[in-house]
Design a protein around this motif. Structure first.
Motif, mmCIF file in Angstrom:
data_model
loop_
_atom_site.group_PDB
_atom_site.id
_atom_site.type_symbol
_atom_site.label_atom_id
_atom_site.label_comp_id
_atom_site.label_asym_id
_atom_site.label_seq_id
_atom_site.Cartn_x
_atom_site.Cartn_y
_atom_site.Cartn_z
ATOM 1 N N ARG A 31 -3.239 -0.295 11.768
ATOM 2 C CA ARG A 31 -2.429 -1.442 12.239
ATOM 3 C C ARG A 31 -2.932 -1.954 13.582
ATOM 4 N N TYR B 219 1.486 13.281 -1.435
ATOM 5 C CA TYR B 219 2.479 12.941 -2.461
ATOM 6 C C TYR B 219 2.210 13.688 -3.765
ATOM 7 N N ILE C 142 4.917 18.002 8.539
ATOM 8 C CA ILE C 142 5.514 17.760 7.212
ATOM 9 C C ILE C 142 6.567 18.822 6.892
ATOM 10 N N VAL D 204 14.981 14.695 10.310
ATOM 11 C CA VAL D 204 14.479 13.409 10.835
ATOM 12 C C VAL D 204 14.351 12.465 9.641
ATOM 13 N N LYS E 201 0.830 -1.221 0.000
ATOM 14 C CA LYS E 201 0.000 0.000 0.000
ATOM 15 C C LYS E 201 0.860 1.266 0.000
ATOM 16 N N ASN E 202 1.852 1.308 0.879
ATOM 17 C CA ASN E 202 2.595 2.560 1.031
ATOM 18 C C ASN E 202 3.521 2.849 -0.145
#
Ligand code: EPZ
Length: 430
Positions: A371, A97, A124, A161, A22-23
């Motif tokens: 998850r 994205y 972000i 990061v 998926k990612n």
């Protein structure tokens, strides 16, 4: 509202096929609009997040043709709008994205600023730092990020990061930014490599993806390609832990075992046998699981997206385990739900201290995120009696036919929508 109802206590046995990641797919679909030629993408998982992103892509004017469940054709030549609707970003953060993709192609993108989410605050700033370094002016106006450039240019960017999203977004914009870009302290996840491979197959010049320095030589334009997405390491890992927690014997197929190394290592530490094949991994749990400690880290460390699943297994392992979450600050929300099933977990700061219990017992619980939702299903499969998991819409964001695949391994699980269906299930399973 859809729910899962599960009768636990049955070891999962058999073979299961893993879908595309998926990612990786979310980023690759966004990148597909960066050429005016037609892109064909295969091994796409049929999950909610992917379907929403496809809507967002057609929302800006691209032609999206679903060839079949796992194949899509995208043509970005008809894009008429560089501004993405808030409706999409509200449903999936990853529509950000489109910022990198639109900025790279049209030197202009407008995307609503994503808010926090159920696993914590998710800034972000590193994405924006990268776009600015590539020559874009970035403003936040009326809740949207507006990135614009006369011309983009290559740059030397150090990420403060390690961020999967920032690495991918910057890589996309830089692919069409003349000159050389060096991206340091980049994320090394398999899906970062997959996106780089995809862009390279469109004519980009990206080297070093999978290491912490990515070098990009901007090209003038990108072209058509046909591409197959890598298997989903998190879906695979979820089934591996489902095998472990139920004392089962499951072979996950269509995987890249190398991508599963951190998960495999932890399963072995807690007493499972793990056998690796070329494109499959078999997990057998023939005795009670043992304790361990684990800390989530960027790849190749233990993935944060596998944190709730290992916690469920450790909740019924012998001894006391400590699970430390170092990526997202709010990823133990499910612990209280698990305690309702009899687990003994104390969360202190970013660590969970888990005293393994002999068994879990079925209860009605609620999925707080993707998850954690899958992990609660694993708990239900391992528990004695009936478990009902609410809010499975989160699970459907990222797992293709989760209940169908579990049923093929012998699980008693059904998707239900009303009390009548719940009663029917209870009568059937006795
Ligand atoms: C990706 O999110 C995944 N999502 C997540 O998967 C996954 O949990 C995460 O990577 C970590 O592996 C997608 O790929 C769509 P990050 P992303 O940027 O890219 C901080 C799932 O369940 N940070 O690598 O948003 C951030 O707060 C999901 O499938 C900044 O400080 O994650 C976090 O602490 C959930 N500034 C850390 O970096 C930034 O600009 C890593 O986040 C960006 C991130």
């Amino acid at each position: 509202m859809e729910q899962y109802i599960i009768k636990g206590g049955i070891p999962l046995v058999g073979e299961v096929d893993i879908a595309g990641a998926k990612n990786a797919a979310l980023a690759i679909l966004a990148a597909a609009i960066m050429t005016d030629e037609t892109i064909v993408i295969d091994n796409l998982p049929d999950v909610r997040d992917i379907n929403v992103l496809l809507e967002a892509i057609s929302g800006i004017g691209a032609i999206v043709t679903r060839v079949n469940r796992s194949t899509v054709k995208i043509n970005g030549s008809t894009i008429s709008d560089v501004s993405v609707d808030y409706e999409y970003i509200k449903k999936i953060r990853a529509s950000y994205y489109l910022l990198g993709a639109l900025l790279g192609k049209y030197k202009h993108a407008e995307v609503p600023l994503p808010g926090g989410c159920n696993i914590g605050s998710r800034p972000i700033d590193q994405h924006l730092k990268g776009f600015k370094a590539l020559g874009a002016d970035v403003d936040i106006l009326h809740g949207s990020i507006i990135a614009k450039a006369e011309n983009l240019h290559g740059s030397h960017i150090y990420l403060d990061v390690v961020s999967v999203g920032a690495t991918i977004n910057i890589m996309m914009a830089a692919a069409l930014a003349p000159g050389r870009t060096i991206l340091e302290n980049a994320a090394k996840e398999p899906h970062v490599v997959d996106v780089a491979n995809f862009l390279n197959s469109m004519g980009a010049n990206i080297k070093g993806a999978g290491t912490d320095v990515i070098r990009i030589k901007g090209v003038e334009k990108l072209h058509k390609t046909e591409y197959s997405i890598i298997p989903d390491q998190i879906e695979a890992g979820t089934f591996m832990f489902a095998a472990a927690a139920t004392g089962g014997d499951v072979t996950v197929r269509n995987v890249i075992p190398k991508h599963l190394e951190a998960t495999t290592a932890k399963l072995q530490e807690i007493g499972c046998e793990v056998e690796e094949f070329d494109d499959a991994v078999r997990v057998r749990a023939s005795r009670r699981l043992r304790r361990t400690n684990v800390k989530t880290l960027p790849y190749p460390g233990y993935p944060t997206d596998m944190q709730p699943q290992i916690t469920v297994a450790l909740s019924i392992a012998k001894g006391t385990s400590i699970v430390t979450e170092s990526i997202f600050e709010n990823r133990f929300k499910y612990a209280d739900e698990l305690c309702r099933m009899g687990a003994s977990i104390k969360v202190k700061g970013n660590s969970a201290i888990i005293d393994g219990v002999e068994k879990l017992t079925g209860a009605r619980v609620s999925a707080p995120d993707l998850r954690a939702g899958a992990a609660l299903v694993i708990a239900g499969l391992a528990a004695e009696g009936i478990t009902i998991v609410d809010d499975i819409v989160y699970i459907q964001r990222g797992y293709e036919d989760f209940e169908g695949k579990l049923r093929s391994l012998g699980a008693e699980i059904e998707k239900v929508t009303c009390e009548k269906e719940i009663q029917k299930f209870r009568l059937r399973v006795g």
